[in-house]
Enzyme design. Structure first.
Site, short mmCIF file in Angstrom:
data_model
loop_
_atom_site.label_atom_id
_atom_site.label_comp_id
_atom_site.label_asym_id
_atom_site.label_seq_id
_atom_site.Cartn_x
_atom_site.Cartn_y
_atom_site.Cartn_z
N ASN A 33 0.83 -1.31 -0.37
CA ASN A 33 0.10 -0.25 -0.01
C ASN A 33 0.72 1.57 -0.29
OD1 ASN A 33 0.65 0.79 2.84
ND2 ASN A 33 -1.11 -0.37 3.98
N SER A 125 10.68 -11.89 13.98
CA SER A 125 12.03 -11.40 14.49
C SER A 125 12.37 -11.92 16.09
CB SER A 125 11.83 -9.42 14.93
OG SER A 125 11.96 -8.95 15.12
N TYR A 149 4.60 -3.84 19.15
CA TYR A 149 5.20 -4.27 18.12
C TYR A 149 5.88 -5.93 18.47
CZ TYR A 149 9.27 -5.29 15.11
OH TYR A 149 10.19 -5.85 13.73
N LYS A 153 4.32 -9.93 16.60
CA LYS A 153 4.81 -10.73 15.42
C LYS A 153 4.99 -11.87 16.41
CE LYS A 153 7.67 -8.18 12.89
NZ LYS A 153 7.39 -8.95 11.24
N TYR A 177 14.57 -12.61 12.12
CA TYR A 177 15.30 -11.53 11.97
C TYR A 177 16.02 -11.52 12.82
CZ TYR A 177 12.86 -11.70 7.34
OH TYR A 177 11.43 -11.57 6.65
N LEU A 200 19.86 2.12 13.90
CA LEU A 200 21.46 2.30 14.30
C LEU A 200 22.07 2.44 13.31
CD1 LEU A 200 24.12 2.72 16.35
CD2 LEU A 200 24.45 0.34 15.58
N ARG A 292 19.44 3.00 26.13
CA ARG A 292 17.74 3.41 25.66
C ARG A 292 16.58 2.76 26.11
NH1 ARG A 292 16.39 2.44 19.39
NH2 ARG A 292 17.11 0.63 19.57
N ASP A 295 15.98 -1.04 25.66
CA ASP A 295 16.75 -1.94 25.19
C ASP A 295 17.18 -3.92 25.79
OD1 ASP A 295 16.90 -0.65 22.53
OD2 ASP A 295 18.49 0.41 22.69
N1 UFG Z 1 21.52 2.49 18.80
C1 UFG Z 1 21.95 3.86 19.18
N2 UFG Z 1 21.67 4.47 18.79
C2 UFG Z 1 21.00 4.82 17.79
C3 UFG Z 1 19.86 3.87 17.48
C4 UFG Z 1 20.56 2.57 18.34
O1 UFG Z 1 23.06 3.43 20.45
O2 UFG Z 1 21.09 5.69 17.57
C5 UFG Z 1 21.58 0.96 19.82
C6 UFG Z 1 20.93 0.64 20.56
O3 UFG Z 1 20.92 1.40 21.46
C7 UFG Z 1 21.25 -0.98 19.87
C8 UFG Z 1 21.50 -1.03 18.45
O4 UFG Z 1 21.86 0.08 18.46
O5 UFG Z 1 22.18 -1.13 21.11
C9 UFG Z 1 20.40 -1.42 17.25
O6 UFG Z 1 19.42 -0.71 18.23
P1 UFG Z 1 18.19 -0.88 16.57
O7 UFG Z 1 16.90 -0.10 16.86
O8 UFG Z 1 18.86 -0.41 15.03
O9 UFG Z 1 18.08 -2.56 16.32
P2 UFG Z 1 17.43 -2.74 17.60
O10 UFG Z 1 18.27 -4.21 18.15
O11 UFG Z 1 17.34 -2.51 18.87
O12 UFG Z 1 16.26 -3.82 17.10
C10 UFG Z 1 15.81 -4.18 16.07
C11 UFG Z 1 14.56 -4.07 15.20
C12 UFG Z 1 13.46 -4.71 15.57
C13 UFG Z 1 13.51 -6.24 15.96
C14 UFG Z 1 15.05 -6.06 17.11
C15 UFG Z 1 15.07 -7.26 16.83
O13 UFG Z 1 14.74 -2.78 15.34
O14 UFG Z 1 12.54 -4.37 15.06
O15 UFG Z 1 16.00 -6.07 16.47
O16 UFG Z 1 16.13 -7.73 18.33
F1 UFG Z 1 12.51 -6.10 16.62
#
Ligand code: UFG
Length: 336
Positions: A33, A125, A149, A153, A177, A200, A292, A295
């Protein structure tokens, strides 16, 4: 199994998977969409593969329209990516997430059953594992979720398992994933989040580009190699190939399967940032900020099951991932 329906085919993982499917000789019918993507992606996909991907601007929740498409194309397998995917937004708007992500899955299941589709592959995920009780995470690890979210899943996995019990002719693969990054080697496809990125790698790329002033590293006091969070970053092309492997598996061996798609390697946030700067020769200014909320310290996969049963293994290195993310970022620009 020749005709594959891809929901959310214009999105980041959906578009890369569509390329791999077309290159593996499948016919691909995408439904999207475009709530978080653009139809222009399909011109790129067709150009890159020299094949024609059929696509429809249809919401997967629209069961009548979806049914017409699946019936018209004699779909054998559905790969289900469509859905909202921002953790923070899901906390703010839980009903929107449940409404969209759950209903689209129910609609897809109903249409698949009605049209004798043989398999559904669901984009799950690692978030379904909740806080790790042990590492690396294997598929037997307990399941829990801490936000809408993640609940979506989890619920969708359960719905699909229940559907398989009641209708064993409909095979299911739940692919969990880890952290997808990187982009297609043409740098014409990639991740283009709207607005300020949550994840990140897009944040690193936009900071390197100068669109963001500095990266905030969320916490350096975790019990990890350097105090920053550790994740299993996986190249999106590897991830896409995992779907092709899952389709082949279900052609040969019907059932209900769960597989981690990760590399098995943990990389810290600081390691990723430093590798990005070294490989790409660009600066990424960063500051250490507080943790955050929500986390976890560390998370990486045991990918053995996928290796053994799908014959699939991630190939790309962290160096490949940072290079491809950056090159695609420069080529594609920022989506505002
Ligand atoms: N991080 C930072 N700064 C940022 C963004 C992220 O330091 O600006 C850190 C986070 O604290 C974490 C790591 O980078 O330690 C990864 O963060 P992401 O947000 O990139 O990914 P996450 O592991 O939190 O989450 C991702 C997906 C989710 C999924 C999850 C599965 O975004 O959809 O992996 O483990 F569910």
């Amino acid at each position: 199994m020749k005709n594959i329906l891809v929901t959310g085919g214009a999105g980041y993982i959906g578009s890369h998977t569509t390329v791999e499917l077309l290159e593996s000789g499948y016919n691909v019918i995408c439904v999207d969409n475009f709530s978080n993507s653009s139809e222009k992606v399909f011109d790129v996909i067709n150009d890159l593969t020299g094949k024609q991907c059929t696509w429809y601007n249809v919401d997967v929740c629209n069961i009548e329209e979806l049914n017409k498409i699946v019936a018209a194309h004699d779909v054998n397998c559905a790969v289900h990516f469509a859905g909202y995917k921002a953790v923070g937004e899901s906390v703010e708007f839980p009903l929107m997430y449940y409404q969209n992500n759950i209903n689209s899955t129910l609609s897809l299941c109903e249409v698949c059953l009605k049209n004798n589709v043989r398999s559904i592959i669901f984009s799950s995920s690692a978030t379904v594992y909740g806080p790790p009780q042990y590492l690396p995470l294997d598929e037997k690890h307990s399941l829990s979720a801490t936000n809408p979210y993640g609940n979506c899943k989890l619920f969708i996995e359960q719905i699909l398992k229940d559907v398989n019990v009641a209708h064993p002719a409909l095979n299911i693969a739940l692919l969990r994933y880890f952290n997808p990054v990187g982009a297609h080697g043409s740098y014409r496809l990639g991740e283009r989040p709207k607005g300020i990125p949550n994840n990140l790698m897009p944040y690193i790329c936009q900071t390197a580009l100068g669109v963001r002033q500095e990266l905030r590293i969320f916490g350096n006091d975790y019990d990890t190699i350097d105090g920053t969070g550790v994740r299993d970053f996986i190249h999106v092309v590897d991830l896409a190939k995992g779907h092709v492997a899952a389709i082949k598996k279900m052609e040969a061996d019907p059932g209900c399967f769960v597989y981690n798609l990760g590399t098995g390697n943990g990389t810290s946030v600081l390691e990723l940032v430093n590798t990005f700067m070294e490989v790409n020769g660009v600066d990424v200014p960063y500051v250490i900020a507080s943790r955050r909320v929500g986390d976890i310290a560390a998370c990486w996969a045991n990918p053995e099951a996928a290796k053994e049963h799908l014959g699939w293994e991630a190939q790309y290195t962290i160096e490949d991932m940072v290079r491809d993310s950056w090159e695609a970022q420069k080529a594609l620009g920022v989506c505002t």
